[in-house]
Design an enzyme around this catalytic site. Sequence first.
Site, PDB file in Angstrom:
ATOM      1  N   ASP A   6     142.382 -12.627  82.207  1.00  0.00           N
ATOM      2  CA  ASP A   6     141.841 -11.610  81.307  1.00  0.00           C
ATOM      3  C   ASP A   6     142.416 -11.930  79.933  1.00  0.00           C
ATOM      4  O   ASP A   6     143.591 -11.678  79.657  1.00  0.00           O
ATOM      5  CB  ASP A   6     142.293 -10.221  81.794  1.00  0.00           C
ATOM      6  CG  ASP A   6     141.977  -9.117  80.788  1.00  0.00           C
ATOM      7  OD1 ASP A   6     141.360  -9.404  79.743  1.00  0.00           O
ATOM      8  OD2 ASP A   6     142.354  -7.951  81.044  1.00  0.00           O
ATOM      9  N   LYS A  68     140.902 -12.301  68.995  1.00  0.00           N
ATOM     10  CA  LYS A  68     139.711 -12.279  69.853  1.00  0.00           C
ATOM     11  C   LYS A  68     138.520 -11.708  69.090  1.00  0.00           C
ATOM     12  O   LYS A  68     137.372 -12.065  69.349  1.00  0.00           O
ATOM     13  CB  LYS A  68     140.000 -11.452  71.105  1.00  0.00           C
ATOM     14  CG  LYS A  68     138.837 -11.373  72.080  1.00  0.00           C
ATOM     15  CD  LYS A  68     139.258 -10.703  73.365  1.00  0.00           C
ATOM     16  CE  LYS A  68     138.094 -10.441  74.282  1.00  0.00           C
ATOM     17  NZ  LYS A  68     138.518  -9.790  75.531  1.00  0.00           N
ATOM     18  N   GLU A 145     133.610  -8.701  81.596  1.00  0.00           N
ATOM     19  CA  GLU A 145     134.748  -7.837  81.924  1.00  0.00           C
ATOM     20  C   GLU A 145     134.377  -6.637  82.816  1.00  0.00           C
ATOM     21  O   GLU A 145     135.080  -6.357  83.793  1.00  0.00           O
ATOM     22  CB  GLU A 145     135.449  -7.376  80.642  1.00  0.00           C
ATOM     23  CG  GLU A 145     136.241  -8.523  80.022  1.00  0.00           C
ATOM     24  CD  GLU A 145     136.679  -8.269  78.593  1.00  0.00           C
ATOM     25  OE1 GLU A 145     136.542  -7.133  78.112  1.00  0.00           O
ATOM     26  OE2 GLU A 145     137.144  -9.221  77.948  1.00  0.00           O
ATOM     27  N   ASP A 168     134.214   0.414  79.903  1.00  0.00           N
ATOM     28  CA  ASP A 168     135.354  -0.459  79.592  1.00  0.00           C
ATOM     29  C   ASP A 168     135.701  -0.367  78.108  1.00  0.00           C
ATOM     30  O   ASP A 168     135.005  -0.928  77.266  1.00  0.00           O
ATOM     31  CB  ASP A 168     134.963  -1.899  79.982  1.00  0.00           C
ATOM     32  CG  ASP A 168     136.005  -2.925  79.563  1.00  0.00           C
ATOM     33  OD1 ASP A 168     137.097  -2.538  79.097  1.00  0.00           O
ATOM     34  OD2 ASP A 168     135.722  -4.128  79.707  1.00  0.00           O
TER      35      ASP A 168
END
Length: 567
Positions: A6, A68, A145, A168
């Site tokens: 992850d 990211k 994800e 999420d």
Amino acid sequence: MIVGIDLGTTNSLISIWHDGQAVLMPNALGDLFTPSVVGLGDSGELLVGRAARDRLITHPERTTAWFKRHMGTGRVVQLNGRSYRPEELSAFVLRALKADAEEFLGQAVHRAVITVPAYFRDAQRKATLVAGELAGLRVERLLNEPTAGALAYGLQQGVDQTTALVFDLGGGTFDVSVLEFFEGVVEVRASAGDGFLGGEDFTEALLRDFLNKTGLKSDELKRDTAIWNRLRKTIDHARCRLSEDEAVQIRFPINESELAAELHREDLALLWEPLLKRLRYPVEQALRDARIRPSELDEIVLIGGATRMSLVRDLVARMFGRFPAFSIPPDEAVALGAAVQGGLLSEDRALRETVLTDVAPYSLGIEVTHRTAAFGSEAGLFDPIIERNTVIPASRSGFYSTVQDGQRHIDIKVYQGESRFVRDNTFLGKISVRVPPGPAGSETIEVRFTYDPSGILDIDARVLSTGVPYRRTIQENPGVLGPEEVEKRLKALSHLKVHPRDQAQNAATLARANRMFEESLGERRREIGDLLAHFQTCLQAQDPELIERARNEMDVRLTDLEEEPYF
Ligand code: AMP
């Protein structure tokens, strides 16, 4: 053996499918979470994780985080005079995780499943593949994800059909997926999201409120990155505490004085109203695309650290009229699911009955010109070839003809998005196909789009009259490195000195103490200064036992100090 990773905005985790279950692997400090922060140490060595996170405060010019958010863009960060792309910074995190897994497993790790937000676009996915390559990992699959979160919940194991919505909310991104499970088959029905909405935005809103209350000016504060980062961290910490407490005191020492403000949970609803509203849209869109009513959902699964915020949980409970599943820590679910996918790809016997299908998060198509007798021609229109939420892998074609007499080329401009006009969608790249000249409409080409299970696009074009094929994986995007550039970067990175893993604990303790020294005033600061001086002396003596004892004592004292009500 395939590990699951992850690669998060704030933290990253690595896992493995072992003996019929998903297991998280600790890093050199014994933590399951490695902060996705990268920096250069005092002698230019590379630091990743907790030590780097503490140095965001003390050495902001040599440290960086939240990269990211910039994956798939050409944006670079300067560290000590050299520029780094987001995929290189991500590669450093991946390399550290790989080393941790190798230590834990006692064998080399070469293959990985890496999770990405379902809403990651083509360029962001490719940048993630490049990051893996730069870290010496073969990326067997990019896994969305939310899908990973659902796999962690093992919803695929039920016999009855289960329909779940995965909500999420991470540090930087928000994803919603609607999935269906039936006898081992996992089918993603729809996904939607917001690539710029996460826990950090909630912190940002609190930060603005704190600045208003205290009269501080953000422009002036931002000039001193160390102070700015320290303030952000203080506010972020206060936000997390508000998940448990009704009110928190924020105290911030600056220029030998202290600023204070009190935050109440009940104020948050107003302060965060615009952000909470933005959480609704992707949920509505995903349900609409999946053609499912909220009452038809069997499970609501929360994943991502920011779903710990009580207001977010309340919102979800209100939207669906029930409480969501919360049995797996929301910040571990994605990594656990990645391990399940790793097990699936290694054809682990315990998982053999499971089949996973995912969907394309965006429509993909090309630019076309429409001609009608009544209105003449209209250029710049988007013609989707693979529509969003098509089950992937998928392969679809469209047929396009020349529009001018004597035309020698057809330019295929590929876009990703939902708008009728290409100008509002994202340009992915172009192929120019040669056609024999003739009257308008006499030549036709077939354009075939193939979307692989990781969400990566391949394009084939063929002139029907000659049969000549053209093929490409879209690579022209400035946000993605080409193969030669990757080779060059790999060479450059191999010269970079990595901080020795066996000294990670010393580096982390030193960075933490230095950070706390800068955050403190008066007696507390003096005490931390003395602790640091003592630890430095032990380090110079180079006696491992002495160092370990001093480090443990110092860690205990620093933890006590951190728990004392100071901020
Ligand atoms: P992730 O990307 O899933 O690791 O989520 C990270 C985000 O979760 C960050 O914005 C954190 O501040 C947030 N987070 C972690 N723990 C908590 C908590 N207890 N309360 C509120 N937010 C949290």
